[in-house]
Scaffold this motif. Sequence first.
Motif, short mmCIF file in Angstrom:
data_model
loop_
_atom_site.label_atom_id
_atom_site.label_comp_id
_atom_site.label_asym_id
_atom_site.label_seq_id
_atom_site.Cartn_x
_atom_site.Cartn_y
_atom_site.Cartn_z
N GLN A 37 0.26 -3.50 11.05
CA GLN A 37 -0.48 -4.68 10.61
C GLN A 37 -1.22 -4.39 9.29
O GLN A 37 -1.30 -5.23 8.41
CB GLN A 37 -1.50 -4.98 11.71
CG GLN A 37 -2.06 -6.35 11.76
CD GLN A 37 -3.07 -6.43 12.92
OE1 GLN A 37 -2.90 -5.77 13.95
NE2 GLN A 37 -4.13 -7.21 12.74
N LEU A 38 -1.76 -3.17 9.19
CA LEU A 38 -2.53 -2.82 7.99
C LEU A 38 -1.63 -2.83 6.76
O LEU A 38 -2.05 -3.26 5.68
CB LEU A 38 -3.19 -1.45 8.15
CG LEU A 38 -4.23 -1.34 9.26
CD1 LEU A 38 -4.77 0.08 9.35
CD2 LEU A 38 -5.36 -2.33 9.06
N GLU A 42 -0.55 -6.63 5.97
CA GLU A 42 -1.60 -7.43 5.33
C GLU A 42 -1.54 -7.29 3.80
O GLU A 42 -1.76 -8.24 3.07
CB GLU A 42 -2.98 -6.99 5.82
CG GLU A 42 -3.34 -7.47 7.22
CD GLU A 42 -3.33 -8.99 7.36
OE1 GLU A 42 -3.81 -9.67 6.44
OE2 GLU A 42 -2.82 -9.49 8.38
N THR A 43 -1.24 -6.07 3.34
CA THR A 43 -1.16 -5.86 1.89
C THR A 43 0.13 -6.44 1.31
O THR A 43 0.16 -6.85 0.16
CB THR A 43 -1.26 -4.36 1.55
OG1 THR A 43 -0.12 -3.69 2.07
CG2 THR A 43 -2.52 -3.73 2.12
N LYS A 69 0.84 -1.19 0.00
CA LYS A 69 0.00 0.00 0.00
C LYS A 69 0.88 1.25 0.00
O LYS A 69 2.09 1.15 0.21
CB LYS A 69 -0.97 0.00 1.19
CG LYS A 69 -0.31 0.20 2.53
CD LYS A 69 -1.25 -0.22 3.65
CE LYS A 69 -2.46 0.68 3.82
NZ LYS A 69 -2.15 2.04 4.35
N GLY A 70 0.27 2.38 -0.22
CA GLY A 70 1.02 3.63 -0.25
C GLY A 70 1.43 4.09 1.15
O GLY A 70 1.00 3.52 2.15
N SER A 89 2.25 -13.04 -2.26
CA SER A 89 1.54 -14.20 -2.79
C SER A 89 1.41 -14.09 -4.31
O SER A 89 1.63 -15.07 -5.04
CB SER A 89 0.19 -14.28 -2.08
OG SER A 89 -0.75 -14.95 -2.84
N LYS A 105 -0.41 -10.06 0.36
CA LYS A 105 -1.05 -10.25 -0.95
C LYS A 105 -0.05 -10.07 -2.09
O LYS A 105 -0.06 -10.82 -3.04
CB LYS A 105 -2.19 -9.22 -1.13
CG LYS A 105 -3.45 -9.62 -0.40
CD LYS A 105 -4.60 -8.74 -0.83
CE LYS A 105 -5.75 -8.88 0.15
NZ LYS A 105 -6.68 -7.78 0.08
N ILE A 158 -1.07 -3.94 -6.20
CA ILE A 158 -1.00 -4.91 -7.29
C ILE A 158 -2.04 -4.62 -8.34
O ILE A 158 -2.84 -5.47 -8.70
CB ILE A 158 -1.13 -6.35 -6.75
CG1 ILE A 158 -2.29 -6.47 -5.74
CG2 ILE A 158 0.14 -6.81 -6.10
CD1 ILE A 158 -2.49 -7.87 -5.20
#
Lengths: 251, 251
Positions: A158-159, A162-163, A26-27, A169, A166, A134
Amino acid sequence: MVDPRTSVIDERLRKIGRIIAVSSGKGGVGKSLVATALALALARKGCKVGLFDLDFTSPSTHIILGVKDAQPKEEKGIVPPVVKGLEYMSLIYYSRDNATPLRGADVSNALIELLAVTRWSKLDFLVIDMPPGIGDAVLDLIRLVKRIEFLIVTTSSQLAFETVKKLVSLLKDLKVPIIGVVENMKMNRAKGIQQQTKKFGIAFLGEIPYDPKVEEAIGDETKLLNTALAQKIKEITMSNYIREGLYPQSA
Amino acid sequence: MVDPRTSVIDERLRKIGRIIAVSSGKGGVGKSLVATALALALARKGCKVGLFDLDFTSPSTHIILGVKDAQPKEEKGIVPPVVKGLEYMSLIYYSRDNATPLRGADVSNALIELLAVTRWSKLDFLVIDMPPGIGDAVLDLIRLVKRIEFLIVTTSSQLAFETVKKLVSLLKDLKVPIIGVVENMKMNRAKGIQQQTKKFGIAFLGEIPYDPKVEEAIGDETKLLNTALAQKIKEITMSNYIREGLYPQSA
């Protein structure tokens, strides 16, 4: 039909040693600062380095570097200007002062066009400041830049992580090499991010302490190179992950 | 041809008092935390509130709220579950555990679809957690959600505020109402952001001090409501900008 520009892109990037995509889930995690500091640190070690700002969502390396009036030159393509010792190219040259956003397909087109026309020298490193997350543009870059390797920036939050999960993955699914993860703006001693990164089988490159001096250093590359952020990045450039090019491309 | 879903969307949103799009120029400024705290604060004051997470780039309100197993119900459309006192809807219900990103056109389609099918009650406020920046999805939302008003979140960083300028300029061009700007994660006393915001003719809603307790409060709405962030958001909900609905729609 294959876009004829893809073979042009291969040719344009052929002479470049390593292509490092500095990315984030994320940014706002400091991706552009890490990309700029990485490019500057490598250049100060005597490497030939290009910095390519393809973060169309919020291009900022030109602000971080304090780029004034440099302009690319048209000559059988586009020759990037040399800014603070880096061959420097940004989407901003073509969108400056334009608040109106490009629609998705136009963004992809602009990125592909820029990859196809930019004439880099024989570089040791090309550092790309990637769009966060992504989205389409990231998928296009993975498809078009064959030897791309990812260096992922996160914060301790954590926020943010989480990204990152992804992103990791997706990159694993696409078999794109990941150099490792850097934890930026660290304000405590928690080891959660480091542990979770290693659990993924990804290298943890290091922690960058939060340093209020970074904000004051925006626009001044000499100040930037004296921050705790740049200090850590210099250490990382000395590690096997970056400096020696030992990271297996087939991982 | 006009998308037939646009008139459906008008109908779906007709009974909602105010539609507040919490937005940012770039990611990582705390937009989702502000959106969630705003929705919770309004609900605790006795308003009927919906929270709509449309940030497909890094959906996180479900993590912030600690949403466990709530699921929307299909009934002449989709009825959002009530989570922590909020009618709660997120793209995540339809993309959970899926790392593969949607292509641009698919994102737009998913957003439009979700706007068209979601059956909100008669709400006082619908708070939307917007995608960061000014991409396709934001333009679609502006086009489709007629009474949308923007509340913009920034940090003190020059890099974040540069992107706010672009967002503000776009919203002004499109004549979209801007409630004001909140400065988040503030660590010093500088007044630069406040001054620049006012110079744009935009309301400066307040400063939110950096509070390490926010990270610990992720997943626990009671803890979140006790942070300095939520305290400031509560003050803002009491101001004319939000509570009284006095902001002129034609500004």
